[in-house]
Design a protein around this motif. Structure first.
Motif, PDB file in Angstrom:
ATOM      1  N   TRP A 318       0.880  -1.161   0.000  1.00 43.63           N
ATOM      2  CA  TRP A 318       0.000   0.000   0.000  1.00 43.63           C
ATOM      3  C   TRP A 318       0.919   1.212   0.000  1.00 43.63           C
ATOM      4  CZ3 TRP A 318      -5.316   0.129   1.790  1.00 43.63           C
ATOM      5  CH2 TRP A 318      -5.737   1.285   2.436  1.00 43.63           C
ATOM      6  N   LEU A 319       0.558   2.276  -0.644  1.00 46.86           N
ATOM      7  CA  LEU A 319       1.398   3.481  -0.641  1.00 46.86           C
ATOM      8  C   LEU A 319       0.696   4.608   0.108  1.00 46.86           C
ATOM      9  CD1 LEU A 319       2.524   3.710  -4.408  1.00 46.86           C
ATOM     10  CD2 LEU A 319       3.652   2.499  -2.543  1.00 46.86           C
ATOM     11  N   GLU A 320       1.454   5.319   0.916  1.00 50.64           N
ATOM     12  CA  GLU A 320       0.930   6.507   1.608  1.00 50.64           C
ATOM     13  C   GLU A 320       2.030   7.564   1.656  1.00 50.64           C
ATOM     14  OE1 GLU A 320      -0.306   5.087   5.474  1.00 50.64           O
ATOM     15  OE2 GLU A 320      -2.338   4.661   4.806  1.00 50.64           O
ATOM     16  N   ALA A 321       1.653   8.771   2.050  1.00 50.85           N
ATOM     17  CA  ALA A 321       2.645   9.820   2.283  1.00 50.85           C
ATOM     18  C   ALA A 321       3.079   9.764   3.748  1.00 50.85           C
ATOM     19  CB  ALA A 321       2.051  11.186   1.975  1.00 50.85           C
ATOM     20  N   VAL A 322       4.177  10.424   4.054  1.00 48.47           N
ATOM     21  CA  VAL A 322       4.681  10.427   5.425  1.00 48.47           C
ATOM     22  C   VAL A 322       5.165  11.849   5.721  1.00 48.47           C
ATOM     23  CG1 VAL A 322       6.995   9.725   4.651  1.00 48.47           C
ATOM     24  CG2 VAL A 322       6.308   9.245   6.978  1.00 48.47           C
ATOM     25  N   PRO A 323       4.927  12.351   6.939  1.00 51.47           N
ATOM     26  CA  PRO A 323       5.445  13.694   7.241  1.00 51.47           C
ATOM     27  C   PRO A 323       6.969  13.690   7.240  1.00 51.47           C
ATOM     28  CG  PRO A 323       4.478  12.681   9.211  1.00 51.47           C
ATOM     29  CD  PRO A 323       4.187  11.761   8.060  1.00 51.47           C
ATOM     30  N   VAL A 324       7.570  14.589   6.477  1.00 50.69           N
ATOM     31  CA  VAL A 324       9.039  14.608   6.369  1.00 50.69           C
ATOM     32  C   VAL A 324       9.588  15.575   7.425  1.00 50.69           C
ATOM     33  CG1 VAL A 324      10.971  14.748   4.748  1.00 50.69           C
ATOM     34  CG2 VAL A 324       8.691  14.237   3.912  1.00 50.69           C
ATOM     35  N   TYR A 325       9.494  15.149   8.698  1.00 52.79           N
ATOM     36  CA  TYR A 325      10.055  15.985   9.767  1.00 52.79           C
ATOM     37  C   TYR A 325      11.588  15.940   9.672  1.00 52.79           C
ATOM     38  CZ  TYR A 325       5.338  15.572  11.722  1.00 52.79           C
ATOM     39  OH  TYR A 325       3.971  15.602  11.897  1.00 52.79           O
ATOM     40  N   PRO A 326      12.281  17.042   9.995  1.00 56.51           N
ATOM     41  CA  PRO A 326      13.720  17.113   9.716  1.00 56.51           C
ATOM     42  C   PRO A 326      14.561  16.011  10.365  1.00 56.51           C
ATOM     43  CG  PRO A 326      12.880  19.225  10.519  1.00 56.51           C
ATOM     44  CD  PRO A 326      11.739  18.278  10.524  1.00 56.51           C
ATOM     45  N   THR A 327      14.327  15.718  11.658  1.00 59.83           N
ATOM     46  CA  THR A 327      15.151  14.691  12.308  1.00 59.83           C
ATOM     47  C   THR A 327      14.853  13.319  11.721  1.00 59.83           C
ATOM     48  OG1 THR A 327      14.972  15.987  14.331  1.00 59.83           O
ATOM     49  CG2 THR A 327      15.871  13.775  14.546  1.00 59.83           C
ATOM     50  N   LEU A 328      13.560  13.057  11.541  1.00 62.16           N
ATOM     51  CA  LEU A 328      13.150  11.778  10.951  1.00 62.16           C
ATOM     52  C   LEU A 328      13.806  11.616   9.580  1.00 62.16           C
ATOM     53  CD1 LEU A 328      11.161   9.750  12.212  1.00 62.16           C
ATOM     54  CD2 LEU A 328       9.368  10.712  10.766  1.00 62.16           C
ATOM     55  N   ALA A 329      13.785  12.693   8.780  1.00 63.28           N
ATOM     56  CA  ALA A 329      14.365  12.647   7.433  1.00 63.28           C
ATOM     57  C   ALA A 329      15.869  12.431   7.505  1.00 63.28           C
ATOM     58  CB  ALA A 329      14.047  13.939   6.686  1.00 63.28           C
ATOM     59  N   ALA A 330      16.523  13.146   8.431  1.00 64.20           N
ATOM     60  CA  ALA A 330      17.981  13.028   8.529  1.00 64.20           C
ATOM     61  C   ALA A 330      18.379  11.604   8.908  1.00 64.20           C
ATOM     62  CB  ALA A 330      18.516  14.023   9.556  1.00 64.20           C
ATOM     63  N   LEU A 331      17.578  10.988   9.792  1.00 68.47           N
ATOM     64  CA  LEU A 331      17.886   9.613  10.204  1.00 68.47           C
ATOM     65  C   LEU A 331      17.605   8.618   9.078  1.00 68.47           C
ATOM     66  CD1 LEU A 331      16.433   9.638  13.828  1.00 68.47           C
ATOM     67  CD2 LEU A 331      18.828   9.307  13.208  1.00 68.47           C
ATOM     68  N   ILE A 437      18.551  -1.935   4.540  1.00 66.07           N
ATOM     69  CA  ILE A 437      17.554  -0.960   4.055  1.00 66.07           C
ATOM     70  C   ILE A 437      16.769  -0.445   5.262  1.00 66.07           C
ATOM     71  CG2 ILE A 437      15.923  -2.844   3.482  1.00 66.07           C
ATOM     72  CD1 ILE A 437      14.859  -0.942   1.222  1.00 66.07           C
ATOM     73  N   GLY A 438      16.464   0.836   5.281  1.00 58.74           N
ATOM     74  CA  GLY A 438      15.709   1.418   6.391  1.00 58.74           C
ATOM     75  C   GLY A 438      14.310   0.826   6.458  1.00 58.74           C
ATOM     76  N   LEU A 439      13.963   0.242   7.603  1.00 56.32           N
ATOM     77  CA  LEU A 439      12.646  -0.368   7.792  1.00 56.32           C
ATOM     78  C   LEU A 439      12.007   0.189   9.052  1.00 56.32           C
ATOM     79  CD1 LEU A 439      13.573  -4.097   6.988  1.00 56.32           C
ATOM     80  CD2 LEU A 439      12.278  -2.530   5.517  1.00 56.32           C
ATOM     81  N   TYR A 440      10.700   0.349   9.013  1.00 52.98           N
ATOM     82  CA  TYR A 440       9.977   0.981  10.120  1.00 52.98           C
ATOM     83  C   TYR A 440       8.678   0.238  10.378  1.00 52.98           C
ATOM     84  CZ  TYR A 440      13.167   4.802   9.269  1.00 52.98           C
ATOM     85  OH  TYR A 440      14.303   5.535   9.124  1.00 52.98           O
ATOM     86  N   SER A 441       8.128   0.470  11.577  1.00 52.06           N
ATOM     87  CA  SER A 441       6.752   0.061  11.841  1.00 52.06           C
ATOM     88  C   SER A 441       6.118   1.069  12.784  1.00 52.06           C
ATOM     89  CB  SER A 441       6.695  -1.317  12.499  1.00 52.06           C
ATOM     90  OG  SER A 441       5.361  -1.580  12.923  1.00 52.06           O
ATOM     91  N   ALA A 442       4.939   1.557  12.402  1.00 48.67           N
ATOM     92  CA  ALA A 442       4.127   2.337  13.337  1.00 48.67           C
ATOM     93  C   ALA A 442       2.856   1.552  13.660  1.00 48.67           C
ATOM     94  CB  ALA A 442       3.782   3.703  12.747  1.00 48.67           C
TER      95      ALA A 442
END
Ligand SMILES: Cc1cc2nc3c(=O)[nH]c(=O)nc-3n(C[C@H](O)[C@H](O)[C@H](O)COP(=O)(O)OP(=O)(O)OC[C@H]3O[C@@H](n4cnc5c(N)ncnc54)[C@H](O)[C@@H]3O)c2cc1C
Ligand code: SF4
Length: 512
Positions: A318-331, A437-442
């Motif tokens: 599934w595709l969604e957008a994600v908020p590109v907060y600066p710290t999150l993006a930098a990490l 590869i960067g992997l996440y779960s919310a």
């Protein structure tokens, strides 16, 4: 009444009809239904109590105060970052407002494969409707999508893929972009400003900074005990014991199994803590000529579900957008030194699309570490890895179709495409191992799964544990499978239904 630990001066000894551990989606909704049914409800919440006055829309404040492990929670091998809330309202206080019903094919699989009764889409319909009405869930009009969401709608449409707005639980949203940092405008209808205050109005008590460490079952009652933490220093201050005939564990798919394992309860099946699903997430980052406002406007308002269950195998992405907060993006951005700096220079021009895999063959496990906290492991298996690869390729194509000049993946070794033609061969040459590869779960789910067979599941279809009558688990841990959609509406609907059943059968449950 919501009690902060600063108001507590000595050991707390209380009794109630129902003690609920955790104040997120499962705990908050259960508290409201049971308090409205006239039950004396006490909620204990490990995190602090914060309001919109405390939310300053910065990552510094939010990660420190509102997230589990300051947003650094991860699997033991550090391969998957696991984002969760830790405050009154739980993860709903920091979530991104997407509000979707459980897909029919998922509910049907629960009935077919796990013997779950009473949760068909028809039977859940009144609960979905109730949740949607109560939380003002609606789709945003087209002009409200920020460029980061619009790229999904535009790119998917150009490629002939299905895409649409998602439901959002907001009222008078001013598009401040801070949903993931606590809404400073009380526009997000999260549990901390809806279910919890309504439960409190009906007499419920919520103790903040109270961490439950153990549940004991005696012939007469159940006893929840734990530590009260100082709100400022987070150091132990005193202890508490709450006695109640009914206990609801609603500490999330990571922390509910931890509490039950520590209490040596509800695990005759040996399945407690197993069957963890993540809705495993990675991302592609497109660099556009225009400013994308990835951290501005409404963070998440669109999706493409073209590839969910497309092969009728219960999997997909599934595709969604994600908020590109600066710290999150930098990490999240790949590379170090000059490569990382060059990418960060593009920050305002980055559009981020996430790929969320609905697992079929992958899963994980929560156990208890030496410090009494969660130890999380996860194995990504072939079929879901295949969907992840396909999702990254599709996400990149969508970005190009929407106008990206260059697209980057989250591979540790910089993987970038300057045109769609480069996608397939570069991805085929990429390393897809864990930590590569960067992997996440919310959306962790499933560790106290529901089912009719006590040998294979933890709770029945009322969320009561098979092993201990009067002991319930009502949160994201009860889902028998990955959902494929963002989970809050599913959890809230199941919580409303289960709590209603508890209220209606209270005398009987209490007597057993
Ligand atoms: C950044 C982010 C974005 C998200 N975006 C969306 C979205 O847009 N749409 C969507 O549907 N879902 C989203 N989610 C997921 C959704 O919010 C969760 O699935 C949902 O809140 C889970 O509900 P829960 O009741 O299982 O747990 P939670 O809501 O996480 O609540 C559990 C609570 O229990 C407390 N707790 C834990 N252990 C203890 C203990 N021992 N004693 C006392 N208290 C304890 C925790 O502090 C926490 O407050 C998002 C989540 C995150 C983190
Ligand atoms: S986008 Fe809306 S809901 Fe999200 S933080 Fe801003 S005002 Fe609140």
């Amino acid at each position: 009444m919501i009690v902060r630990s600063s108001e507590i001066n000595g050991p707390v000894r209380e009794s109630a009809d129902v003690c609920i551990v955790g104040s997120g989606c499962g705990g908050g909704a259960s508290a409201k239904v049971l308090a409205e049914a006239g039950k004396k409800v006490i909620v204990v919440e490990e995190g602090g109590y914060y309001t919109s006055k405390d939310f300053d829309a910065t990552e510094q404040t939010a990660y420190q105060h509102l997230y589990q492990q300051r947003a650094g929670q991860a699997t033991d091998d550090l391969a998957v970052t696991v984002l969760q809330g830790r405050c009154v309202g739980g993860s709903s206080t920091v979530n991104w407002t997407t509000s979707l019903r459980t897909p029919d094919f998922v509910l049907e699989a629960w009935r077919r494969d796990y013997g779950v009764r009473g949760l068909s889409s028809k039977e859940l319909e009144p609960y979905f409707e109730r949740v949607e009405r109560y939380l003002s869930i609606h789709n945003e009009p087209v002009e409200n999508h920020n460029p980061n969401n619009r790229l999904i709608l535009d790119g998917a449409k150009k490629l002939g893929f299905r895409a649409s707005a998602v439901g959002r639980n907001t009222k008078d949203c001013v598009k401040a972009g801070a949903c993931g940092l606590g809404c400073p405008y009380d526009a997000k209808q999260s549990v901390d400003i809806t279910y919890i205050p309504d439960a409190v109005k009906k007499g419920a008590t919520v103790f903040a900074n109270f961490r439950a460490n153990k549940i004991e079952v005696t012939s007469k009652t159940k006893r929840v005990s734990g530590i009260v933490f100082d709100h400022q220093t987070q150091k132990p201050k005193t202890n508490f014991i709450i006695e109640a005939p009914v206990v609801i564990v609603a500490a999330s798919a990571i922390n509910s199994p931890v509490l039950l394992l520590k209490s040596n309860l509800a695990n005759s099946s040996g399945e407690l803590g197993k069957n963890l699903t993540f809705h495993l997430t990675s991302a592609v980052l497109g660099v556009f000529d225009e400013i994308m406002y990835g951290a501005g406007g409404i963070p998440q308002s669109a999706m493409s579900d073209e590839f969910l269950n497309k092969n009728h195998d219960g999997g997909g992405f599934w595709l969604e957008a994600v908020p590109v907060y600066p710290t999150l993006a930098a990490l999240a951005l790949p590379g170090f030194g000059s490569i990382h700096r060059e990418l960060l220079h593009q920050y305002p021009h980055i559009g981020a699309t996430i790929i969320l895999v609905k697992e079929t063959d992958s899963n994980g496990r929560v156990t208890v570490n030496d410090h009494g906290r969660a130890s999380i492991s996860y194995t990504l298996r072939d079929k879901d890895l295949g969907y992840l690869k396909q999702g990254v390729a599709v996400g990149a194509r969508v970005q190009f179709a929407a106008g990206a000049k260059r697209v980057i993946t989250l591979h540790a070794r910089l993987t970038e495409f300057n045109s769609p033609d480069e996608i397939d061969h570069k991805l085929a040459a990429s390393n897809w191992g864990m930590n590569e590869i960067g992997l996440y779960s919310a959306h962790p789910l499933g560790t106290c799964r529901m089912g009719s067979d006590p040998r294979k599941s933890i709770v029945d279809d009322h969320c009561q544990t098979h092993d201990v009558k009067g002991l319930f688990v009502i949160d994201g841990s009860v889902t028998p499978t990955s959902l494929g959609v963002n989970p809050q509406v599913t959890i809230l609907a199941i919580a409303e239904k289960s709590a209603e059943w508890i209220a209606g059968n209270f005398t009987d449950i209490k007597a057993r």
